[in-house]
Design a protein around this motif. Sequence first.
Motif, mmCIF file in Angstrom:
data_model
loop_
_atom_site.group_PDB
_atom_site.id
_atom_site.type_symbol
_atom_site.label_atom_id
_atom_site.label_comp_id
_atom_site.label_asym_id
_atom_site.label_seq_id
_atom_site.Cartn_x
_atom_site.Cartn_y
_atom_site.Cartn_z
ATOM 1 N N HIS A 110 -48.515 83.337 2.225
ATOM 2 C CA HIS A 110 -49.805 83.557 2.867
ATOM 3 C C HIS A 110 -49.695 83.952 4.332
ATOM 4 O O HIS A 110 -50.712 84.270 4.947
ATOM 5 N N SER A 111 -48.508 83.922 4.912
ATOM 6 C CA SER A 111 -48.373 84.237 6.329
ATOM 7 C C SER A 111 -47.491 85.460 6.512
ATOM 8 O O SER A 111 -46.710 85.840 5.622
ATOM 9 N N GLU A 158 -44.985 85.561 8.445
ATOM 10 C CA GLU A 158 -43.599 85.069 8.448
ATOM 11 C C GLU A 158 -43.060 84.960 7.025
ATOM 12 O O GLU A 158 -41.899 85.304 6.759
ATOM 13 N N ASP A 159 -43.898 84.477 6.098
ATOM 14 C CA ASP A 159 -43.475 84.360 4.697
ATOM 15 C C ASP A 159 -43.166 85.728 4.100
ATOM 16 O O ASP A 159 -42.178 85.910 3.384
#
Length: 374
Positions: free
Chosen positions: A31-32, A34-35
């Motif tokens: 969901h981010s 970074e992910d």
Amino acid sequence: METASRSALGELISLLQEVDRRWAGEEWNLHSAEDITAAHRSLMHILDGAVGTMFENDPAAPVLRRIVTPTRKFTGDNSDAIYFDAPVSCRHSYVLRGEMNGAVYMSVTLEEGTENGGLGTRTAGIINDTGLDIDARGRFEIYLGGPARDRNWLGITPETSRITTRHYFEEQTCVAADPAKVPLLTLQVLDRAAPPPPPDDAGVAAGIRRAAEFIRSRTIGMPPMSETAASVPFLSLVPNEFPKPVVPGDMGLAAIDAAYSMAPWLLGPDQALVITGKWPKCRMANVCLWTRFQQTLDYNHRQVSLNRAQTRADADGNFRMVLAHADPGCDNWIDTEGRPLGLVFWRFFLPEEEVETPSAEVVKFADIAVTGAV
């Protein structure tokens, strides 16, 4: 001009787009930004492995290739181990020649289900160094297929498609980053009568499709961890709580004679995880940190794993470790790289006694940093 190889390449490109859309997104609980970035990094490592180990894949002319390296990580690599694999077939017989090169444990496993590039579905056979004749210089020969032998032999069934070699070390530095520790290994076909034919359109297309299946099986072909935990006895989804270490049986890609335990860590910016346990009597043991994509953290530049040689423990093997985002100033620090979430994976090879389950407690980082001890 349309060729089989062009069609296969188009399929690979479409697969990569699907992996980006699905696996690097909300369907796999990402969901981010970074992910998603981490997913793309993992995908590039998998793509490297797909081309390097599966595109050229002829069991009549096999080449042992190193599976993972400091810059190619997937499927749960290890900073204290060096792995090779190669295709094999029951249509041929082979001799594997190699060396221990200081390893405290070495094994060869036979895998099923990899002929099209996918993940191994079952470990069909194993031989480790306890069943080998090894000379004074640490050299050995293992025969694969052909007539049965009393020693140094593994039979190859029609379902067998690959061999994997494992060299594990317990040293002060991470051997996976040390070129001097890479063992010399050769795999010779004993019954090959002629050189393999030159690559043609069908062969190149098949190689591209094997590479694509390698990618698929390690991304969208593998459900999110939350959907697989119930079927994996050594995996816990409860943060900071380890399951009892168990031997995985003939699970694909697993070492039959090792006990495993894995759980996520979850820490706030001002927290640390204190782990207590006891190293058992065994051939080799270590703990390492992975990303959620089962890639080890940066063992080239950080202490992201500990084996028994690296751990300060008492005479009975009892230890205390600290997972923390910064150096707490005490023994046995494992560096999380500042990541709030990741996976902690334990390995215990050839245990001679029941393996004690490590326990963990979340504490304030300041409490450890101030006292200088755990």
